[in-house]
Design a protein around this motif. Sequence first.
Motif, PDB file in Angstrom:
ATOM      1  N   GLU A  25      -0.092   2.918  -9.722  1.00 49.97           N
ATOM      2  CA  GLU A  25       1.311   2.968  -9.311  1.00 49.97           C
ATOM      3  C   GLU A  25       1.601   2.091  -8.085  1.00 49.97           C
ATOM      4  O   GLU A  25       2.738   2.064  -7.600  1.00 49.97           O
ATOM      5  CB  GLU A  25       1.720   4.415  -9.003  1.00 49.97           C
ATOM      6  CG  GLU A  25       1.044   5.051  -7.792  1.00 49.97           C
ATOM      7  CD  GLU A  25      -0.324   5.641  -8.108  1.00 49.97           C
ATOM      8  OE1 GLU A  25      -0.865   6.351  -7.233  1.00 49.97           O
ATOM      9  OE2 GLU A  25      -0.838   5.406  -9.215  1.00 49.97           O
ATOM     10  N   HIS A  26       0.619   1.356  -7.592  1.00 50.54           N
ATOM     11  CA  HIS A  26       0.844   0.531  -6.405  1.00 50.54           C
ATOM     12  C   HIS A  26       1.822  -0.590  -6.743  1.00 50.54           C
ATOM     13  O   HIS A  26       1.749  -1.184  -7.820  1.00 50.54           O
ATOM     14  CB  HIS A  26      -0.472  -0.065  -5.905  1.00 50.54           C
ATOM     15  CG  HIS A  26      -0.450  -0.411  -4.450  1.00 50.54           C
ATOM     16  ND1 HIS A  26      -0.410   0.533  -3.452  1.00 50.54           N
ATOM     17  CD2 HIS A  26      -0.455  -1.608  -3.807  1.00 50.54           C
ATOM     18  CE1 HIS A  26      -0.399  -0.050  -2.269  1.00 50.54           C
ATOM     19  NE2 HIS A  26      -0.412  -1.362  -2.457  1.00 50.54           N
ATOM     20  N   ASP A  68      -1.052   7.696  -0.469  1.00 45.20           N
ATOM     21  CA  ASP A  68      -0.102   6.602  -0.569  1.00 45.20           C
ATOM     22  C   ASP A  68       1.292   7.142  -0.875  1.00 45.20           C
ATOM     23  O   ASP A  68       1.445   8.059  -1.694  1.00 45.20           O
ATOM     24  CB  ASP A  68      -0.510   5.639  -1.702  1.00 45.20           C
ATOM     25  CG  ASP A  68      -1.760   4.854  -1.359  1.00 45.20           C
ATOM     26  OD1 ASP A  68      -2.098   4.756  -0.173  1.00 45.20           O
ATOM     27  OD2 ASP A  68      -2.399   4.334  -2.285  1.00 45.20           O
ATOM     28  N   PHE A 112      -6.698  -0.941  -6.114  1.00 41.52           N
ATOM     29  CA  PHE A 112      -5.286  -0.582  -6.180  1.00 41.52           C
ATOM     30  C   PHE A 112      -5.047   0.484  -7.246  1.00 41.52           C
ATOM     31  O   PHE A 112      -5.456   0.310  -8.395  1.00 41.52           O
ATOM     32  CB  PHE A 112      -4.436  -1.808  -6.509  1.00 41.52           C
ATOM     33  CG  PHE A 112      -4.390  -2.834  -5.414  1.00 41.52           C
ATOM     34  CD1 PHE A 112      -3.650  -2.601  -4.263  1.00 41.52           C
ATOM     35  CD2 PHE A 112      -5.099  -4.014  -5.533  1.00 41.52           C
ATOM     36  CE1 PHE A 112      -3.608  -3.544  -3.242  1.00 41.52           C
ATOM     37  CE2 PHE A 112      -5.058  -4.971  -4.529  1.00 41.52           C
ATOM     38  CZ  PHE A 112      -4.316  -4.734  -3.379  1.00 41.52           C
ATOM     39  N   PRO A 130       4.331   5.076  -1.857  1.00 45.52           N
ATOM     40  CA  PRO A 130       4.975   3.774  -2.111  1.00 45.52           C
ATOM     41  C   PRO A 130       6.490   3.813  -2.176  1.00 45.52           C
ATOM     42  O   PRO A 130       7.140   2.816  -1.897  1.00 45.52           O
ATOM     43  CB  PRO A 130       4.369   3.342  -3.454  1.00 45.52           C
ATOM     44  CG  PRO A 130       3.899   4.613  -4.101  1.00 45.52           C
ATOM     45  CD  PRO A 130       3.458   5.477  -2.970  1.00 45.52           C
ATOM     46  N   SER A 134       5.810   1.176   0.796  1.00 49.92           N
ATOM     47  CA  SER A 134       4.523   0.963   0.118  1.00 49.92           C
ATOM     48  C   SER A 134       3.362   1.295   1.044  1.00 49.92           C
ATOM     49  O   SER A 134       2.315   0.627   1.020  1.00 49.92           O
ATOM     50  CB  SER A 134       4.400  -0.482  -0.374  1.00 49.92           C
ATOM     51  OG  SER A 134       5.486  -0.838  -1.185  1.00 49.92           O
ATOM     52  N   ARG A 149       2.951  -6.039  -3.899  1.00 51.64           N
ATOM     53  CA  ARG A 149       1.801  -6.010  -2.994  1.00 51.64           C
ATOM     54  C   ARG A 149       0.530  -6.513  -3.680  1.00 51.64           C
ATOM     55  O   ARG A 149      -0.239  -7.282  -3.113  1.00 51.64           O
ATOM     56  CB  ARG A 149       1.580  -4.582  -2.494  1.00 51.64           C
ATOM     57  CG  ARG A 149       2.740  -3.991  -1.729  1.00 51.64           C
ATOM     58  CD  ARG A 149       2.861  -4.588  -0.356  1.00 51.64           C
ATOM     59  NE  ARG A 149       3.831  -3.871   0.468  1.00 51.64           N
ATOM     60  CZ  ARG A 149       4.174  -4.226   1.688  1.00 51.64           C
ATOM     61  NH1 ARG A 149       3.644  -5.296   2.224  1.00 51.64           N
ATOM     62  NH2 ARG A 149       5.074  -3.540   2.367  1.00 51.64           N
ATOM     63  N   VAL A 150       0.311  -6.060  -4.892  1.00 51.75           N
ATOM     64  CA  VAL A 150      -0.916  -6.441  -5.606  1.00 51.75           C
ATOM     65  C   VAL A 150      -0.910  -7.940  -5.901  1.00 51.75           C
ATOM     66  O   VAL A 150      -1.907  -8.634  -5.706  1.00 51.75           O
ATOM     67  CB  VAL A 150      -1.063  -5.634  -6.909  1.00 51.75           C
ATOM     68  CG1 VAL A 150      -2.379  -6.007  -7.608  1.00 51.75           C
ATOM     69  CG2 VAL A 150      -1.030  -4.133  -6.626  1.00 51.75           C
ATOM     70  N   CYS A 163      10.338  -4.135  -5.935  1.00 53.59           N
ATOM     71  CA  CYS A 163       8.912  -3.944  -5.660  1.00 53.59           C
ATOM     72  C   CYS A 163       8.045  -4.413  -6.827  1.00 53.59           C
ATOM     73  O   CYS A 163       6.864  -4.722  -6.638  1.00 53.59           O
ATOM     74  CB  CYS A 163       8.635  -2.469  -5.353  1.00 53.59           C
ATOM     75  SG  CYS A 163       9.304  -1.920  -3.771  1.00 53.59           S
ATOM     76  N   THR A 170      -4.142   2.694   0.914  1.00 54.92           N
ATOM     77  CA  THR A 170      -4.365   1.474   0.132  1.00 54.92           C
ATOM     78  C   THR A 170      -3.771   0.264   0.832  1.00 54.92           C
ATOM     79  O   THR A 170      -4.398  -0.804   0.913  1.00 54.92           O
ATOM     80  CB  THR A 170      -3.755   1.610  -1.277  1.00 54.92           C
ATOM     81  OG1 THR A 170      -4.341   2.723  -1.938  1.00 54.92           O
ATOM     82  CG2 THR A 170      -4.015   0.348  -2.099  1.00 54.92           C
ATOM     83  N   ASN A 171      -2.553   0.416   1.348  1.00 50.56           N
ATOM     84  CA  ASN A 171      -1.917  -0.712   2.020  1.00 50.56           C
ATOM     85  C   ASN A 171      -2.647  -1.092   3.302  1.00 50.56           C
ATOM     86  O   ASN A 171      -2.737  -2.270   3.657  1.00 50.56           O
ATOM     87  CB  ASN A 171      -0.453  -0.387   2.326  1.00 50.56           C
ATOM     88  CG  ASN A 171       0.419  -1.628   2.354  1.00 50.56           C
ATOM     89  OD1 ASN A 171       0.080  -2.653   1.768  1.00 50.56           O
ATOM     90  ND2 ASN A 171       1.534  -1.545   3.040  1.00 50.56           N
ATOM     91  N   HIS A 204      -5.519  -3.115   2.252  1.00 48.08           N
ATOM     92  CA  HIS A 204      -5.039  -4.459   1.892  1.00 48.08           C
ATOM     93  C   HIS A 204      -4.862  -5.315   3.143  1.00 48.08           C
ATOM     94  O   HIS A 204      -5.261  -6.487   3.172  1.00 48.08           O
ATOM     95  CB  HIS A 204      -3.725  -4.335   1.126  1.00 48.08           C
ATOM     96  CG  HIS A 204      -3.085  -5.651   0.783  1.00 48.08           C
ATOM     97  ND1 HIS A 204      -1.821  -5.741   0.249  1.00 48.08           N
ATOM     98  CD2 HIS A 204      -3.508  -6.942   0.915  1.00 48.08           C
ATOM     99  CE1 HIS A 204      -1.507  -7.009   0.054  1.00 48.08           C
ATOM    100  NE2 HIS A 204      -2.511  -7.753   0.459  1.00 48.08           N
TER     101      HIS A 204
END
Length: 401
Positions: free
Chosen positions: A327-328, A284, A324, A286, A292, A332-333, A123, A296-297, A300
């Motif tokens: 800890e995201h 969240d 974000f 994750p 994840s 993904r970011v 991840c 937040t996702n 996104h």
Amino acid sequence: MSPAEDDHIGARIADHRKLRQLTQAGLAQRAYVSRGTIAKVEAGLTPATPAMVAAVARVLEVDITVLNGQPYMSEMRQDRLDRMIAPLSEALDLYDLGPDPEITPRPVAVLEAEVDALCAGACATEYKGIGSKLPGLLGELTTALSLLPTGSDRQRVASALSWSSWVAYEFSYRLGYHQLASIALERMGWMAEQAQDPLLLAVRLNKRSSMLLRRGNNQMALKVLERGHHLVKQHDDIASIPALAVSGSLHLAGAIAAAQAKNEDAVDGYMEMARHAAAQIGRDVPRTYWASFGTTNVAHFDVATAVELGKLGAAIKAARQLHFPAEHPRMRVGRYYIEMARAYAQMGKAEAAEKSLHRAREVAPQQARYHPLMRETIAVLVRRQRRAPQGLASLAAWIGM
């Protein structure tokens, strides 16, 4: 610094188009895109979207990795990743050969912790750490599974092996070894069945849908995702956080598939179901089945689906509301910034596109270095300017152009 004239997706599309004796208009008609888009992509003046590459690859009867120019062998040799592919391939072939007499497996809890660390590394797109540790761990887990009698410990090891195969999928897929990634997914499913975990099987189908989408087969991807939802319903508690996280991730994957098919109503429906699942969880999560998933996702994917639908103004507006947490997952970011760079490049906003590219490199450098859309966007920005800014030239050199 300028990339080689023939070192981009558009040039490779032009080569294969001519080999098939197709005009730009003929290819456009068969791939259901405009001739203008084909012309701009072939000239290297606009980024080739994943959906467009998939459609063209299908018409030209070539694998998408051929058009993307993957894997990037010179960069992999520099990062010493190329030497990790053969050991990983061999380790994945051990699944039915029984115990290795030279291996004494460690306790189950220790093995689970090792696998958990590798999942976290995947991840975080830490490919070097994954490639060096994963083959040995696969061998140890395979031996442990072979030695254990039927029972809870055996199911735990089967689950750990399934997640190890998921890591193998992520490693090989991101580096452009799609055939090896397919093998890893098959191993993941086989072990998930032995673990008797329907959610783990559903996660595997989510990844399978991603590979189908990469080839432009959005209808089959949606069928696979529907099967994933049936598996979630087999879980003991479908209202639990793990079940909601896996189900929500399936809905997000469905939204992307619908966006690739340009079905805006279906996108809205999938996003609404994902939003509902995220609201039920309330935060969240994750690390829950490494989905994840959370609010937040979902935010996104509001951006990602808008970009896929070509609604770039809406994507930029939604992006302003997205923040974000620390800890995201970096995977993904980093992907988000690559998507935004593509959107800005399509809008002709070179400075904003370059800024997003730099952010993608800062957040997840190994992902950025090997992502075809990152490379293509950099190449487009370089070609559009008489003299590339120092920051952009530096990015091009770093990525191997």
